[in-house]
Design an enzyme around this catalytic site. Structure first.
Site, PDB file in Angstrom:
ATOM      1  N   ARG A  27     -35.601 -19.854 -70.830  1.00  0.00           N
ATOM      2  CA  ARG A  27     -35.536 -19.261 -72.167  1.00  0.00           C
ATOM      3  C   ARG A  27     -34.111 -18.916 -72.583  1.00  0.00           C
ATOM      4  O   ARG A  27     -33.850 -18.675 -73.754  1.00  0.00           O
ATOM      5  CB  ARG A  27     -36.389 -17.988 -72.207  1.00  0.00           C
ATOM      6  CG  ARG A  27     -37.865 -18.257 -72.011  1.00  0.00           C
ATOM      7  CD  ARG A  27     -38.615 -16.972 -71.717  1.00  0.00           C
ATOM      8  NE  ARG A  27     -38.669 -16.086 -72.862  1.00  0.00           N
ATOM      9  CZ  ARG A  27     -39.690 -16.018 -73.707  1.00  0.00           C
ATOM     10  NH1 ARG A  27     -40.732 -16.790 -73.523  1.00  0.00           N
ATOM     11  NH2 ARG A  27     -39.673 -15.178 -74.716  1.00  0.00           N
ATOM     12  N   TRP A  73     -30.984 -11.422 -72.705  1.00  0.00           N
ATOM     13  CA  TRP A  73     -30.098 -12.206 -73.578  1.00  0.00           C
ATOM     14  C   TRP A  73     -29.493 -11.179 -74.508  1.00  0.00           C
ATOM     15  O   TRP A  73     -30.188 -10.619 -75.352  1.00  0.00           O
ATOM     16  CB  TRP A  73     -30.942 -13.208 -74.351  1.00  0.00           C
ATOM     17  CG  TRP A  73     -30.224 -14.386 -74.897  1.00  0.00           C
ATOM     18  CD1 TRP A  73     -29.825 -15.500 -74.215  1.00  0.00           C
ATOM     19  CD2 TRP A  73     -29.844 -14.623 -76.265  1.00  0.00           C
ATOM     20  NE1 TRP A  73     -29.226 -16.392 -75.055  1.00  0.00           N
ATOM     21  CE2 TRP A  73     -29.218 -15.893 -76.327  1.00  0.00           C
ATOM     22  CE3 TRP A  73     -29.961 -13.894 -77.452  1.00  0.00           C
ATOM     23  CZ2 TRP A  73     -28.716 -16.432 -77.499  1.00  0.00           C
ATOM     24  CZ3 TRP A  73     -29.463 -14.444 -78.624  1.00  0.00           C
ATOM     25  CH2 TRP A  73     -28.857 -15.698 -78.636  1.00  0.00           C
ATOM     26  N   ASN A  99     -37.941  -6.628 -74.703  1.00  0.00           N
ATOM     27  CA  ASN A  99     -37.433  -7.709 -75.555  1.00  0.00           C
ATOM     28  C   ASN A  99     -37.544  -7.216 -76.990  1.00  0.00           C
ATOM     29  O   ASN A  99     -38.554  -6.612 -77.356  1.00  0.00           O
ATOM     30  CB  ASN A  99     -38.297  -8.973 -75.437  1.00  0.00           C
ATOM     31  CG  ASN A  99     -38.237  -9.576 -74.053  1.00  0.00           C
ATOM     32  OD1 ASN A  99     -37.426  -9.172 -73.225  1.00  0.00           O
ATOM     33  ND2 ASN A  99     -39.095 -10.547 -73.812  1.00  0.00           N
ATOM     34  N   GLY A 100     -36.553  -7.519 -77.799  1.00  0.00           N
ATOM     35  CA  GLY A 100     -36.604  -7.082 -79.193  1.00  0.00           C
ATOM     36  C   GLY A 100     -35.457  -6.134 -79.493  1.00  0.00           C
ATOM     37  O   GLY A 100     -34.517  -6.012 -78.704  1.00  0.00           O
ATOM     38  N   GLU A 481     -30.595 -34.926 -85.979  1.00  0.00           N
ATOM     39  CA  GLU A 481     -31.155 -34.572 -84.677  1.00  0.00           C
ATOM     40  C   GLU A 481     -30.215 -35.036 -83.551  1.00  0.00           C
ATOM     41  O   GLU A 481     -29.979 -34.312 -82.590  1.00  0.00           O
ATOM     42  CB  GLU A 481     -32.560 -35.184 -84.537  1.00  0.00           C
ATOM     43  CG  GLU A 481     -33.235 -35.038 -83.190  1.00  0.00           C
ATOM     44  CD  GLU A 481     -33.398 -33.599 -82.716  1.00  0.00           C
ATOM     45  OE1 GLU A 481     -33.131 -32.655 -83.478  1.00  0.00           O
ATOM     46  OE2 GLU A 481     -33.775 -33.424 -81.537  1.00  0.00           O
ATOM     47  N   LYS A 485     -28.393 -32.540 -80.887  1.00  0.00           N
ATOM     48  CA  LYS A 485     -28.517 -32.678 -79.422  1.00  0.00           C
ATOM     49  C   LYS A 485     -27.141 -32.726 -78.782  1.00  0.00           C
ATOM     50  O   LYS A 485     -26.902 -32.082 -77.760  1.00  0.00           O
ATOM     51  CB  LYS A 485     -29.271 -33.960 -79.035  1.00  0.00           C
ATOM     52  CG  LYS A 485     -30.763 -34.021 -79.233  1.00  0.00           C
ATOM     53  CD  LYS A 485     -31.570 -33.006 -78.514  1.00  0.00           C
ATOM     54  CE  LYS A 485     -31.673 -31.742 -79.335  1.00  0.00           C
ATOM     55  NZ  LYS A 485     -32.924 -31.457 -79.953  1.00  0.00           N
TER      56      LYS A 485
END
Ligand code: G6P
Length: 606
Positions: A27, A73, A99-100, A481, A485
């Site tokens: 994540r 994070w 989280n948040g 796209e 990438k």
């Protein structure tokens, strides 16, 4: 983004929690930590860096049969040991992972400081640990946590343990996902089911405003005001093996290789050769409802937005409905006009992206009709939309989206055919497109077998610091796209431009060290693209063409040919070499491919 895992049962918690953290690494995170409760005390270990560093730092004897762990994070406070979660109260009795974002953290911190609390981190989360400690009146932990949460403004998925109440864990959700995992005389939870899939047999998604009391032998859910809620567990969709990297060096490469199978699953049971149309039971819209649709709006973020942009051409061509894609993050901030005859479509791999979710909620609030194109079954966006098309692509672990980009476009192609066949798309064209979709997995597999050729193309980027990706119409979406990438995994600056626009500005930047990748199908616009290539070549710019077989009307520096399928579906095949190109450029540059710097997989904050 941040990951949460929790365990309570008859086994040692630490190894289960650490394995859960490893599963959540995908994540994106910058620090990690763990807390276990044992005989009235809490043991906590946390550090900046990777989960494996936490593994080394954590003492061997880290016993306890309940605990929580976290990958952080950074949002409030830099990535550091002291800001890593869990956070504890001053006595070290309560530990919290979160989280948040707690929006009124500054005001709460001021009040707590005035009452003598000393803070040991810069995080908003620590406020909550002290708040619980201060509000603890000996009543059940869930009551204390509920009372503390009533003072909090903001978003959270959080978990609390108390050394003095070793038989219970409390989790709560408001805007950031929490899923409970039900095991054999043990309970787990996580910010997603990846954290506990090895140990649980079924799962329960908490809703916003819910709190759960978790014990080894079960759970209860309620709202913050204490009223009970009833949840129905569902089966785990993806088994443990689906999360394995197998023989591949990177999840990104594995997931690129998964595409033939993933596309087969997206198509599974949805093609109707008899009526040359598609079955989409999940959208739960009758033919009559779909005939009322006058416009389509696709919303998503990152690659999900670009999947919408790619498919918008397909829908417009096949269904002759005005279709437009827009970043969900922008949409909700511009007071959009919500039209009753528009079909809104939210595209999201994770089903948890905050910006996309907020757009969905805004559309619903204003009475708009929305469906979801989502990969994670039972995720928040899937549940919020209520109806839609699941991708069934299997878990996507690499931060960058590859197989779910392809599967999202495929799902939208199914919808385009469905809408088209209700309108003017002929039997013959329906049949042609269905055959094309059936052939897609084998064509993707054939391109993947030529990986060595694409690895050679990557050499063109050895000296480059900038690159252009260009194309026209759906080819421009594929260029977007491809550029995304390359940026994400190789950290090269890549800019996507409509080929037609190049001469209106960016051509000034073309030099012999600025490669241009052109998405060049042999369609009506082929000749126009050839003119653009000539303009680039006249300025000494190297050109790499991703194109179809046939006589070249201009000299490319390098090219890669993909088989021609059906014009409407060709963008899907033209994208595959661009995925491998980004992968190989990143490989040659030695980048952290699966977890690019600064990026997260599931962006659950604004
Ligand atoms: C993040 C990721 C992107 C992803 C986007 C949307 O920004 O880094 O790779 O495309 O979120 O994610 P979703 O789960 O909504 O498709």
């Amino acid at each position: 983004m941040c990951g949460i895992v929790g365990y309570i049962g008859k086994r040692q918690a630490a190894p289960i929690l650490m394995a859960g953290l490893h599963r959540l690494e995908y994540r994106g995170y910058d620090s990690a930590g763990i807390a276990v409760g044992n005989k009235g005390t809490l043991k906590v270990a946390k550090c900046k860096g990777r989960v494996r560093e936490l593994d080394e730092l954590k003492p061997q004897r880290f016993k306890g049969m309940m605990g929580i762990a976290h990958t952080r994070w950074a949002t409030n406070g830099e990535p550091s040991d002291r800001n890593a979660h869990p956070h504890c109260d001053s006595a070290g009795r309560f530990a919290v992972v979160h989280n948040g974002i707690i929006e009124n953290a500054a005001a709460l911190k001021e009040q707590l400081t005035a009452r003598g609390v000393t803070f040991s981190s810069d995080t908003d989360t620590e406020v909550f640990a002290h708040l619980i400690a201060m509000m603890d009146d000996g009543s059940p932990l869930e009551n204390v946590v509920s009372a503390a949460l009533r003072l909090v403004v903001g978003t959270y998925g959080l978990a609390v343990i108390d050394a003095a109440r070793p038989d219970v864990l409390v989790v709560a959700r408001n805007g950031s996902p929490i899923v409970l995992g039900i095991g054999d005389k043990e309970m787990l939870f996580g910010s997603d089911s990846a954290a506990f899939v090895r140990h649980a047999t079924s799962m329960v998604h908490l809703d916003d405003g819910e709190i759960a009391v978790v014990r080894a032998d079960g759970y209860e859910t309620r709202k913050l005001d204490g009223t009970s809620t009833v949840k129905t567990p569902s089966a785990l969709v993806w088994k443990d093996e689906a999360y394995e990297k197998g023989a591949f060096d990177h999840y990104m490469r594995k997931e690129i290789g998964d595409q033939p199978e993933a596309v087969r699953r997206t198509l599974g049971g949805r093609l109707d050769a008899r009526f040359q149309t598609t079955h989409l039971g999940g959208i739960e819209l009758a033919a009559r409802d779909l005939l009322d649709v006058r416009r389509i709006k696709l919303l998503g973020c990152g690659a999900a937005y670009i999947a919408g942009a790619t498919a918008s051409h397909l829908i417009e061509q096949l269904a002759r409905l005005p279709t437009q894609a827009e970043p969900a993050s922008e949409f909700r901030y511009r007071n959009p006009v919500i039209e009753m005859d528009t079909l809104y479509i939210a595209v999201s791999q994770s089903g948890e992206t905050f910006d996309t979710l907020a757009a969905v909620q805004e559309i619903k609030r204003r009475g708009g009709r929305i469906i979801g194109i989502v990969n994670v079954v039972g995720s928040t966006i899937a549940r919020e939309c209520g109806h839609g098309i699941y991708l069934h692509a299997g878990p996507e672990i690499a931060v960058v989206s590859t197989k779910t980009f392809t599967c999202s476009v495929v799902a939208l192609a199914l919808l385009a055919i469905h809408l088209g066949r209700l309108r003017d798309l002929s039997n013959a064209n329906g049949a042609r497109l269905i055959k094309g979709l059936e052939a897609l997995p084998d064509h993707i597999a054939a391109i993947l077998k030529r990986e060595d050729e694409i690895a050679q193309l990557a050499e063109c980027f050895q000296k480059a610091e900038h690159a252009f990706y260009i194309g026209r119409a759906a080819g421009y979406a594929i260029a977007m796209e491809g550029a995304l990438k390359l940026k994400e995994v190789s950290y090269l600056h890549a800019e996507a431009y409509p080929a037609s626009e190049l001469k209106h500005g960016p051509l000034a930047l073309v030099t012999s060290e600025t490669p241009t990748v052109i998405v060049l199908p042999r369609d009506d616009l082929y000749r126009k693209n050839v003119s653009t290539i000539e303009e680039i070549k006249a300025r000494g710019g190297p050109v790499i063409a991703i194109t179809h077989p046939g006589e070249a009307h201009v000299a490319f520096d390098r090219s890669f040919e993909v088989p021609m399928l059906e014009p409407e579906l060709d963008p899907l095949l033209l994208n595959i070499p661009l995925q491998l190109l980004a992968y190989h450029v990143a490989l040659q540059r030695g980048c952290d491919i699966d977890q690019p710097r600064n990026l997260a997989k599931s962006v659950t904050v604004e």
